[in-house]
Design an enzyme around this catalytic site. Structure first.
Site, PDB file in Angstrom:
ATOM      1  CB  ALA A 106      66.228  77.346  79.549  1.00 31.75           C
ATOM      2  N   PRO A 107      69.225  77.829  80.727  1.00 26.27           N
ATOM      3  CG  PRO A 107      70.608  77.944  82.616  1.00 26.27           C
ATOM      4  CD  PRO A 107      70.359  77.117  81.380  1.00 26.27           C
ATOM      5  N   GLY A 108      69.937  80.456  80.151  1.00 25.27           N
ATOM      6  CA  GLY A 108      70.207  81.792  79.629  1.00 25.27           C
ATOM      7  C   GLY A 108      71.663  82.182  79.539  1.00 25.27           C
ATOM      8  N   GLY A 109      72.586  81.292  79.906  1.00 23.79           N
ATOM      9  CA  GLY A 109      74.004  81.657  79.873  1.00 23.79           C
ATOM     10  C   GLY A 109      74.474  82.077  78.500  1.00 23.79           C
ATOM     11  CE  LYS A 110      76.518  76.860  75.383  1.00 25.26           C
ATOM     12  NZ  LYS A 110      76.246  76.357  76.751  1.00 25.26           N
ATOM     13  CD  GLU A 128      64.293  75.200  77.456  1.00 23.19           C
ATOM     14  OE1 GLU A 128      63.860  74.035  77.565  1.00 23.19           O
ATOM     15  OE2 GLU A 128      65.438  75.460  77.027  1.00 23.19           O
ATOM     16  NE  ARG A 133      65.862  73.530  80.593  1.00 26.31           N
ATOM     17  CZ  ARG A 133      67.138  73.742  80.921  1.00 26.31           C
ATOM     18  NH1 ARG A 133      67.527  73.588  82.176  1.00 26.31           N
ATOM     19  NH2 ARG A 133      68.031  74.099  80.009  1.00 26.31           N
ATOM     20  CG  ASP A 173      74.118  74.506  74.526  1.00 19.45           C
ATOM     21  OD1 ASP A 173      75.114  73.817  74.235  1.00 19.45           O
ATOM     22  OD2 ASP A 173      73.747  74.698  75.697  1.00 19.45           O
ATOM     23  CB  CYS A 226      77.733  69.900  77.951  1.00 14.30           C
ATOM     24  SG  CYS A 226      76.119  69.377  78.564  1.00 14.30           S
TER      25      CYS A 226
END
Length: 429
Positions: A106-110, A128, A133, A173, A226
């Site tokens: 989540a949220p789904g970018g990758k 997730e 999320r 991630d 990150c």
């Protein structure tokens, strides 16, 4: 104001580069989007600027343009994603036809980035652990027209027990202390503490252990955060390799990122247009590859066959299953779903109601074209009315795929004078 303990550590960590790092945090952040290959050729948009060097379909955009309000966003033509956040998938290098897992999706970018590179071929598990999320993740998979993904809301260890040695590639991630997001999110600053860093490192070790079990022998594991904290980055990877000798770091060509150790990569905000990120690429050298029981397909109902024939819809390779009240088209590698917390298995086709087939919004977003379409320009009054939930003028009859600038966005049903609106109420503006 950045935490003093953080600043002291970064000064020791960066040495003479520390002033440049501090200066970069004072500059306006670069914003980016990633076009969706599943929607076909990307449009020419006035607010799109230079390409993100490590992502072929990633571009920076004018921050004043607010592309999240454009109809193309709701049509899944692009995903708003921070540029450095695109790097882990570039290092994962997913391929069509593979079995891939995004363990903290989540949220789904990758995970939508992975799906775009898979081109609808193979099997993608995106998970997730947080229920709220996970719902956002599921909605984004629908918006981006992904057909070959299973969305779950599970603890990583439960998935590890179920899918040992199953995946060609696994992305973790991991949840982290978020130091790379200090410029982007004020809450990342106020929530930071050394105790948070240490708590995150313990949690990351557990997730890494679970993810490692899911990689097949010869498969690739990419771990990313990150944050800048060594406890969550290099030290976390080194500790993992000590307890998992079946893995080894894998150095790959990535000239855009700093790499002092082959297989570990840093993205610094003072060295590129993006926020802070860390990633490590590892290869599983040995282990066991377990068989996973696959779900059984069902027979397509005659109502769907009639609907698909009328609109000339051709489904990809796969099989149909009943999940809840809806029919879903799933890839051949879809596992048995019993005892899994599943939000979305594959592509929702729709449901049979009173002897007729009612198509799902997800099906519309997946389609590129069909035998009955009505296209409106992105800035037209008709498109604004459609996204508001109003009827729109049309000479079409029956179920009709509504497109914006040639990209599918939803369904309408015509009577030769207007289209009755079937855009989901929760998405209407």
């Amino acid at each position: 104001m950045l935490p003093e303990a953080f600043l002291n550590r970064m000064k020791n960590q960066l040495g003479e580069e520390f002033p440049a790092f501090l200066d970069s945090l004072e500059r306006p952040r670069a914003v980016a989007l990633r076009f969706n290959p599943l929607k076909g050729e990307a449009p020419q948009l006035p607010f799109v600027q230079a390409q993100v060097p490590w992502e072929p379909v990633g571009y920076y955009y004018d921050p004043q343009s607010r592309p999240g309000l454009h109809p193309y966003h709701e049509a899944g033509v692009y995903y708003l994603q921070e540029a450095s956040a695109m790097a882990p998938v570039a290092l994962l290098d997913p391929q069509p036809g593979e079995k891939i897992c995004d363990l903290c999706a989540a949220p789904g970018g990758k995970t939508t980035q992975i799906a775009g590179q898979m081109q609808g071929e193979g099997f993608l598990l995106c998970n997730e652990i947080n229920p709220k999320r996970a719902k956002i993740l599921s909605r984004n998979m629908e918006r981006m027209g992904v057909s070959n993904a299973l969305v779950t809301n599970e603890h990583p260890q439960r998935l590890a027990d179920r899918f040992a040695g199953f995946f060609d590639r696994v992305l973790i991630d991991a949840p982290c202390s978020g130091e790379g997001m200090f410029r982007k999110e004020e809450a990342a600053v106020t929530d930071w503490s050394q105790e948070t860093v240490e708590m995150c490192a313990r949690r990351q070790a557990e997730i890494l252990h679970s993810g490692a079990a899911m990689v097949r022998p010869g498969g690739r594991l990419v771990y990313s955060t990150c944050t800048f904290a060594p406890e969550e980055d290099e030290l976390a990877v080194e500790q993992f390799l000590q307890t998992h000798p079946e893995f080894t770091l894998e150095g790959i060509e990535a000239p855009w990122f700093e790499s002092k150790t082959p297989g570990m990569y840093r993205m610094w905000p003072h060295k590129l247009l993006g926020e802070g990120h860390f990633a490590a690429v590892m290869r599983k050298m040995d282990g066991e590859e377990d068989d996973v029981q696959l779900c059984k397909g069902e027979k397509l109902p005659k109502e769907w066959l009639s609907f698909a024939k009328e609109l000339d819809i051709q489904l990809p390779e796969g099989k149909v299953i009943q999940f809840g009240q809806s029919l879903f088209w799933v890839p051949e590698q879809m596992p048995e779903l019993t005892r899994l917390k599943v939000l979305r298995p594959g592509l929702e086709l729709g449901s049979v109601q009173k002897g007729r087939f009612l198509p799902a919004h997800a099906l519309a977003l997946w389609l590129k074209d069909c035998a009955n379409t009505e296209n409106f320009a992105a800035e037209s009054r008709e498109m604004a009315a459609y996204m508001h939930g109003d009827v729109v003028p049309s000479k079409k009859t029956g179920w009709c795929l509504v497109t914006v600038g040639g990209y599918s966005i939803g369904w309408g049903k015509g009577d030769a004078s207007v289209l009755k609106n079937h855009y989901p109420k929760g998405l209407r503006r």
